[in-house]
Scaffold this active site. Sequence first.
Site, mmCIF file in Angstrom:
data_model
loop_
_atom_site.group_PDB
_atom_site.id
_atom_site.type_symbol
_atom_site.label_atom_id
_atom_site.label_comp_id
_atom_site.label_asym_id
_atom_site.label_seq_id
_atom_site.Cartn_x
_atom_site.Cartn_y
_atom_site.Cartn_z
ATOM 1 N N ASN A 44 -46.870 73.785 -0.363
ATOM 2 C CA ASN A 44 -47.067 72.345 -0.199
ATOM 3 C C ASN A 44 -46.426 71.602 -1.369
ATOM 4 O O ASN A 44 -46.393 72.088 -2.503
ATOM 5 C CB ASN A 44 -48.544 71.989 -0.039
ATOM 6 N N ALA A 48 -46.845 61.111 -5.258
ATOM 7 C CA ALA A 48 -47.715 60.043 -5.744
ATOM 8 C C ALA A 48 -48.082 59.088 -4.616
ATOM 9 O O ALA A 48 -49.156 58.485 -4.619
ATOM 10 C CB ALA A 48 -47.028 59.293 -6.885
ATOM 11 N N CYS A 55 -47.083 69.870 3.972
ATOM 12 C CA CYS A 55 -47.872 71.105 3.912
ATOM 13 C C CYS A 55 -46.959 72.322 3.733
ATOM 14 O O CYS A 55 -45.770 72.285 4.081
ATOM 15 C CB CYS A 55 -48.638 71.314 5.207
ATOM 16 N N GLU A 57 -46.946 75.013 5.499
ATOM 17 C CA GLU A 57 -46.444 75.546 6.772
ATOM 18 C C GLU A 57 -45.176 74.816 7.208
ATOM 19 O O GLU A 57 -44.193 75.426 7.623
ATOM 20 C CB GLU A 57 -47.507 75.383 7.874
ATOM 21 N N CYS A 89 -53.295 72.725 9.486
ATOM 22 C CA CYS A 89 -53.755 71.402 9.902
ATOM 23 C C CYS A 89 -53.132 71.036 11.261
ATOM 24 O O CYS A 89 -52.231 71.720 11.760
ATOM 25 C CB CYS A 89 -53.403 70.355 8.840
HETATM 26 O O1 DUR Z 1 -52.756 73.474 6.474
HETATM 27 C C1 DUR Z 1 -52.631 72.877 5.398
HETATM 28 C C2 DUR Z 1 -53.561 71.930 4.955
HETATM 29 C C3 DUR Z 1 -53.326 71.297 3.747
HETATM 30 N N1 DUR Z 1 -52.231 71.600 3.006
HETATM 31 C C4 DUR Z 1 -51.990 70.915 1.734
HETATM 32 C C5 DUR Z 1 -51.561 69.483 1.862
HETATM 33 C C6 DUR Z 1 -52.072 68.882 0.562
HETATM 34 O O2 DUR Z 1 -51.099 69.071 -0.453
HETATM 35 C C7 DUR Z 1 -53.291 69.723 0.226
HETATM 36 C C8 DUR Z 1 -54.611 69.039 0.553
HETATM 37 O O3 DUR Z 1 -54.647 68.616 1.877
HETATM 38 O O4 DUR Z 1 -53.176 70.922 0.985
HETATM 39 C C9 DUR Z 1 -51.318 72.532 3.417
HETATM 40 O O5 DUR Z 1 -50.329 72.809 2.740
HETATM 41 N N2 DUR Z 1 -51.550 73.142 4.613
HETATM 42 ZN ZN ZN Z 2 -50.361 70.980 7.665
#
Ligand code: DUR
Ligand code: ZN
Length: 129
Positions: A44, A48, A55, A57, A89
């Site tokens: 991820n 800011a 994310c 993924e 997500c």
């Molecule tokens: O499936 C997910 C859910 C959240 N996040 C990241 C996005 C954000 O940087 C942090 C909190 O939501 O986690 C992911 O990378 N994948």
């Molecule tokens: Zn996601």
Amino acid sequence: MMTVASALLESATAAAAKAYAPYSHFQVGCALLTAKGNLFTGCNVENASYGLTICAERSTIFHAVAEEGPGMKIAQLAVVALGQEFPPCGACRQVIAEFSGAETPIWFMRDGKPVMLTTAELLPASFKL
Ligand SMILES: O=c1ccn([C@H]2C[C@H](O)[C@@H](CO)O2)c(=O)[nH]1
Ligand SMILES: [Zn+2]
């Protein structure tokens, strides 16, 4: 025995250490094996302006498409967060559905153990054109 799933979970854990997450402090990593047999990882990347965050993924899938081209298909995918456990997500489920089949295995951690759900289980009745 080193299964594809355990290798992907290990690669995803290593990728999580590279997360740029100064706001949420959620370090998330992803690894995927493509139908062509290539391994891609991602993490991820926050901003800011919070809503611009991507994310792990989606950063991994977009990385794979950028390298392999528009025919990229996910054979298996794993997502791991350091000190956290969650499945992809909703936004990532939609992007996973775009680049995988209904039965594609998607791995994530639950209660300290790997859990597999298929793309169709994660996102039933998905929107497709
Ligand atoms: O499936 C997910 C859910 C959240 N996040 C990241 C996005 C954000 O940087 C942090 C909190 O939501 O986690 C992911 O990378 N994948
Ligand atoms: Zn996601």
